[in-house]
Scaffold this motif. Structure first.
Motif, PDB file in Angstrom:
ATOM      1  N   THR A  30       0.862  -1.175   0.000  1.00 51.57           N
ATOM      2  CA  THR A  30       0.000   0.000   0.000  1.00 51.57           C
ATOM      3  C   THR A  30       0.902   1.231   0.000  1.00 51.57           C
ATOM      4  N   VAL A  31       0.380   2.306  -0.583  1.00 49.69           N
ATOM      5  CA  VAL A  31       1.154   3.535  -0.708  1.00 49.69           C
ATOM      6  C   VAL A  31       0.277   4.685  -0.232  1.00 49.69           C
ATOM      7  N   THR A  32       0.809   5.506   0.690  1.00 48.99           N
ATOM      8  CA  THR A  32       0.029   6.629   1.201  1.00 48.99           C
ATOM      9  C   THR A  32      -0.388   7.539   0.049  1.00 48.99           C
ATOM     10  N   GLY A  33      -1.645   7.978   0.121  1.00 47.75           N
ATOM     11  CA  GLY A  33      -2.164   8.879  -0.885  1.00 47.75           C
ATOM     12  C   GLY A  33      -2.684   8.200  -2.139  1.00 47.75           C
ATOM     13  N   ARG A  34      -2.647   6.874  -2.168  1.00 48.31           N
ATOM     14  CA  ARG A  34      -3.102   6.130  -3.347  1.00 48.31           C
ATOM     15  C   ARG A  34      -4.038   5.007  -2.923  1.00 48.31           C
ATOM     16  N   GLY A  36      -5.809   1.292  -3.464  1.00 46.23           N
ATOM     17  CA  GLY A  36      -5.466  -0.013  -4.014  1.00 46.23           C
ATOM     18  C   GLY A  36      -4.196  -0.608  -3.437  1.00 46.23           C
ATOM     19  N   ARG A  37      -3.884  -1.749  -3.984  1.00 49.73           N
ATOM     20  CA  ARG A  37      -2.690  -2.488  -3.583  1.00 49.73           C
ATOM     21  C   ARG A  37      -1.820  -2.701  -4.807  1.00 49.73           C
ATOM     22  N   TYR A  38      -0.533  -2.761  -4.559  1.00 47.73           N
ATOM     23  CA  TYR A  38       0.431  -2.835  -5.642  1.00 47.73           C
ATOM     24  C   TYR A  38       1.427  -3.965  -5.409  1.00 47.73           C
ATOM     25  N   ASN A  39       2.090  -4.391  -6.492  1.00 52.41           N
ATOM     26  CA  ASN A  39       3.217  -5.290  -6.305  1.00 52.41           C
ATOM     27  C   ASN A  39       4.445  -4.428  -5.975  1.00 52.41           C
ATOM     28  N   ALA A  43       4.966  -0.342  -6.351  1.00 58.60           N
ATOM     29  CA  ALA A  43       5.205   0.501  -5.175  1.00 58.60           C
ATOM     30  C   ALA A  43       6.428   1.392  -5.402  1.00 58.60           C
ATOM     31  N   ILE A  44       7.446   0.844  -6.011  1.00 54.28           N
ATOM     32  CA  ILE A  44       8.634   1.648  -6.334  1.00 54.28           C
ATOM     33  C   ILE A  44       8.259   2.748  -7.324  1.00 54.28           C
ATOM     34  N   THR A  45       7.453   2.411  -8.324  1.00 52.03           N
ATOM     35  CA  THR A  45       6.992   3.407  -9.287  1.00 52.03           C
ATOM     36  C   THR A  45       6.215   4.517  -8.580  1.00 52.03           C
ATOM     37  N   ALA A  69       0.361   5.405 -15.768  1.00 51.12           N
ATOM     38  CA  ALA A  69      -0.274   4.313 -16.515  1.00 51.12           C
ATOM     39  C   ALA A  69       0.145   2.958 -15.960  1.00 51.12           C
ATOM     40  N   GLU A  70       1.400   2.821 -15.549  1.00 56.15           N
ATOM     41  CA  GLU A  70       1.866   1.562 -14.959  1.00 56.15           C
ATOM     42  C   GLU A  70       1.097   1.219 -13.687  1.00 56.15           C
ATOM     43  N   LEU A  71       0.697   2.225 -12.943  1.00 53.00           N
ATOM     44  CA  LEU A  71      -0.014   1.967 -11.688  1.00 53.00           C
ATOM     45  C   LEU A  71      -1.478   1.615 -11.923  1.00 53.00           C
TER      46      LEU A  71
END
Length: 77
Positions: A30-34, A36-39, A43-45, A69-71
Motif C-alpha cells: 500500500t502507498v500513502t495517498g493512493r 489499491g494495492r500494488y506489487n 510501489a517503487i513506481t 499508466a503503470e499503476l
C-alpha cells in the motif's frame, strides 16, 4: 531525491515527500495517498512519482504519464 527501500522492514520512504509504501501480510504493498494495492515494482513506481511531484514535475510530463499508466495495470502478486 532518495527513496529508501528496506525489505526487512517492508517499507519504502522518501526524503522528498511524506509518501510511504508498506508491505502487507498478503504480500501486496500500500502507498500513502493512493488507492489499491500494488506489487513491489508498482510501489517503487509510486515512490518515484511521489518524488517527481515533490520536485515540481507536472502531471502532463511524458514520464509521469507513463508511470501513472503503470499503476493502473492490475496488481500481480
Amino acid at each position: 531525491m532518495t527513496t529508501t527501500i528496506d525489505d526487512l522492514l517492508g517499507r519504502m520512504w522518501s526524503d522528498e515527500s511524506d509518501t510511504v509504501a508498506e508491505l502487507q501480510p498478503d504480500g501486496s504493498w500500500t502507498v500513502t495517498g493512493r488507492q489499491g494495492r500494488y506489487n513491489r515494482n508498482q510501489a517503487i513506481t509510486a515512490m518515484v512519482l511521489a518524488e517527481s511531484y515533490a520536485a515540481g514535475t507536472p502531471a502532463d510530463d511524458p514520464f509521469v504519464q507513463g508511470w501513472e499508466a503503470e499503476l493502473k495495470e492490475p496488481h500481480h502478486g
